[in-house]
Write a protein that holds these residues in place. Structure first.
Motif, PDB file in Angstrom:
ATOM      1  N   HIS A  31     -28.001 -12.183   2.802  1.00 34.77           N
ATOM      2  CA  HIS A  31     -27.069 -12.739   2.675  1.00 34.77           C
ATOM      3  C   HIS A  31     -25.817 -12.566   1.986  1.00 34.77           C
ATOM      4  O   HIS A  31     -26.012 -11.930   0.986  1.00 34.77           O
ATOM      5  CB  HIS A  31     -27.538 -14.305   2.567  1.00 34.77           C
ATOM      6  N   ASN A  32     -24.594 -13.517   2.402  1.00 29.33           N
ATOM      7  CA  ASN A  32     -23.496 -13.518   1.356  1.00 29.33           C
ATOM      8  C   ASN A  32     -24.150 -13.687   0.149  1.00 29.33           C
ATOM      9  O   ASN A  32     -24.321 -15.192   0.274  1.00 29.33           O
ATOM     10  CB  ASN A  32     -22.410 -14.641   2.274  1.00 29.33           C
ATOM     11  N   GLY A  33     -22.864 -13.100  -0.954  1.00 26.78           N
ATOM     12  CA  GLY A  33     -23.706 -13.477  -2.481  1.00 26.78           C
ATOM     13  C   GLY A  33     -25.064 -12.852  -2.774  1.00 26.78           C
ATOM     14  O   GLY A  33     -25.416 -13.497  -4.117  1.00 26.78           O
ATOM     15  N   GLN A  34     -25.880 -12.962  -2.161  1.00 27.26           N
ATOM     16  CA  GLN A  34     -27.691 -12.112  -2.565  1.00 27.26           C
ATOM     17  C   GLN A  34     -27.034 -11.005  -4.032  1.00 27.26           C
ATOM     18  O   GLN A  34     -25.646 -10.040  -3.612  1.00 27.26           O
ATOM     19  CB  GLN A  34     -28.021 -11.686  -1.831  1.00 27.26           C
ATOM     20  N   VAL A  35     -27.458 -11.132  -5.042  1.00 27.83           N
ATOM     21  CA  VAL A  35     -27.401 -10.700  -6.348  1.00 27.83           C
ATOM     22  C   VAL A  35     -29.131  -9.485  -6.138  1.00 27.83           C
ATOM     23  O   VAL A  35     -29.707 -10.007  -6.167  1.00 27.83           O
ATOM     24  CB  VAL A  35     -27.983 -11.376  -7.508  1.00 27.83           C
ATOM     25  N   SER A  36     -28.670  -8.278  -6.751  1.00 28.30           N
ATOM     26  CA  SER A  36     -29.530  -7.259  -7.230  1.00 28.30           C
ATOM     27  C   SER A  36     -28.482  -6.177  -7.698  1.00 28.30           C
ATOM     28  O   SER A  36     -27.925  -6.204  -8.436  1.00 28.30           O
ATOM     29  CB  SER A  36     -29.324  -6.528  -5.330  1.00 28.30           C
ATOM     30  N   ILE A  37     -29.810  -5.729  -8.866  1.00 31.86           N
ATOM     31  CA  ILE A  37     -29.136  -4.882  -9.301  1.00 31.86           C
ATOM     32  C   ILE A  37     -28.695  -3.221  -9.048  1.00 31.86           C
ATOM     33  O   ILE A  37     -30.051  -3.095  -8.376  1.00 31.86           O
ATOM     34  CB  ILE A  37     -30.420  -4.996 -11.148  1.00 31.86           C
ATOM     35  N   LYS A  38     -27.353  -2.537  -8.750  1.00 30.57           N
ATOM     36  CA  LYS A  38     -27.678  -1.117  -8.556  1.00 30.57           C
ATOM     37  C   LYS A  38     -27.207  -0.909  -9.545  1.00 30.57           C
ATOM     38  O   LYS A  38     -25.795  -0.755  -9.868  1.00 30.57           O
ATOM     39  CB  LYS A  38     -26.520  -1.428  -7.300  1.00 30.57           C
ATOM     40  N   ALA A  39     -27.810   0.617 -10.046  1.00 28.79           N
ATOM     41  CA  ALA A  39     -27.408   1.748 -10.313  1.00 28.79           C
ATOM     42  C   ALA A  39     -27.355   0.552 -12.080  1.00 28.79           C
ATOM     43  O   ALA A  39     -26.018   1.649 -12.882  1.00 28.79           O
ATOM     44  CB  ALA A  39     -26.232   2.547 -10.038  1.00 28.79           C
ATOM     45  N   GLY A  40     -27.804   0.387 -12.286  1.00 30.96           N
ATOM     46  CA  GLY A  40     -27.845  -0.397 -13.413  1.00 30.96           C
ATOM     47  C   GLY A  40     -26.828  -1.225 -13.633  1.00 30.96           C
ATOM     48  O   GLY A  40     -26.221  -2.186 -15.047  1.00 30.96           O
ATOM     49  N   LEU A  41     -25.864  -1.978 -13.001  1.00 33.65           N
ATOM     50  CA  LEU A  41     -24.930  -3.255 -12.698  1.00 33.65           C
ATOM     51  C   LEU A  41     -25.366  -4.265 -11.769  1.00 33.65           C
ATOM     52  O   LEU A  41     -26.211  -4.001 -10.375  1.00 33.65           O
ATOM     53  CB  LEU A  41     -23.579  -2.554 -11.704  1.00 33.65           C
ATOM     54  N   THR A  42     -25.260  -5.338 -12.173  1.00 30.60           N
ATOM     55  CA  THR A  42     -25.013  -6.869 -11.250  1.00 30.60           C
ATOM     56  C   THR A  42     -24.293  -6.782  -9.780  1.00 30.60           C
ATOM     57  O   THR A  42     -22.692  -6.702 -10.185  1.00 30.60           O
ATOM     58  CB  THR A  42     -24.926  -7.937 -12.451  1.00 30.60           C
ATOM     59  N   MET A  43     -24.413  -6.157  -9.293  1.00 33.15           N
ATOM     60  CA  MET A  43     -23.953  -6.466  -7.955  1.00 33.15           C
ATOM     61  C   MET A  43     -23.875  -7.395  -6.962  1.00 33.15           C
ATOM     62  O   MET A  43     -25.237  -8.039  -6.897  1.00 33.15           O
ATOM     63  CB  MET A  43     -23.964  -5.665  -6.913  1.00 33.15           C
ATOM     64  N   ALA A  44     -23.269  -8.383  -6.440  1.00 33.64           N
ATOM     65  CA  ALA A  44     -23.166  -9.300  -5.236  1.00 33.64           C
ATOM     66  C   ALA A  44     -22.712  -8.533  -3.609  1.00 33.64           C
ATOM     67  O   ALA A  44     -22.062  -8.028  -3.605  1.00 33.64           O
ATOM     68  CB  ALA A  44     -22.213 -10.388  -5.212  1.00 33.64           C
TER      69      ALA A  44
END
Length: 131
Positions: A31-44
């Motif tokens: 969903h739009n605006g879902q947050v996840s940690i990707k390669a140590g970065l906080t991504m949406a």
């Protein structure tokens, strides 16, 4: 059914077979605006571009889709008497930022208006905007 007839269903992530409907696994972001940690970065997850963006780039993408930030980034809130409903700006506090939106006659974190992911309110300067 021929493959030609199934192709539109496959592109939508659905496959029909006798008595069953199979749904494809959810997309990379659900969903739009879902947050996840990707390669140590906080991504949406940005639904419009179908990609993971840094939080700051997500904010800018969203603001740009509405014509851009209304006010420049600043440590100081814009003059109240000049602000209009849904104006936006990045507040800068202690080396961090938070996207703010003027909503119902006061500044709010954009996430409190848009309700993306609760993680936005813990990101960068967002926990400190009302201190």
């Amino acid at each position: 059914m021929t493959f030609h007839m199934l192709k539109p269903l496959l592109l939508c992530g659905v496959l029909l077979s006798p008595g069953f409907v199979y749904a494809a696994m959810p997309a990379a972001g659900t969903h739009n605006g879902q947050v996840s940690i990707k390669a140590g970065l906080t991504m949406a997850w940005d639904e419009s571009s179908q990609q993971w963006l840094t939080i700051e780039n997500f904010w800018r993408q969203w603001a740009n889709s509405r014509g851009g930030l209304t006010w420049p980034a600043s440590e100081t809130y814009p003059p109240y008497e000049q602000v209009k409903e849904q104006d936006t700006f990045l507040v800068q506090l202690d080396g961090g930022t938070c996207l703010m939106e003027f909503w119902h006659q006061r500044w709010r974190r954009a996430n409190d208006v848009r309700r993306w992911d609760d993680a936005f309110n813990r990101y960068s300067a967002c926990p400190k905007v009302f201190d």
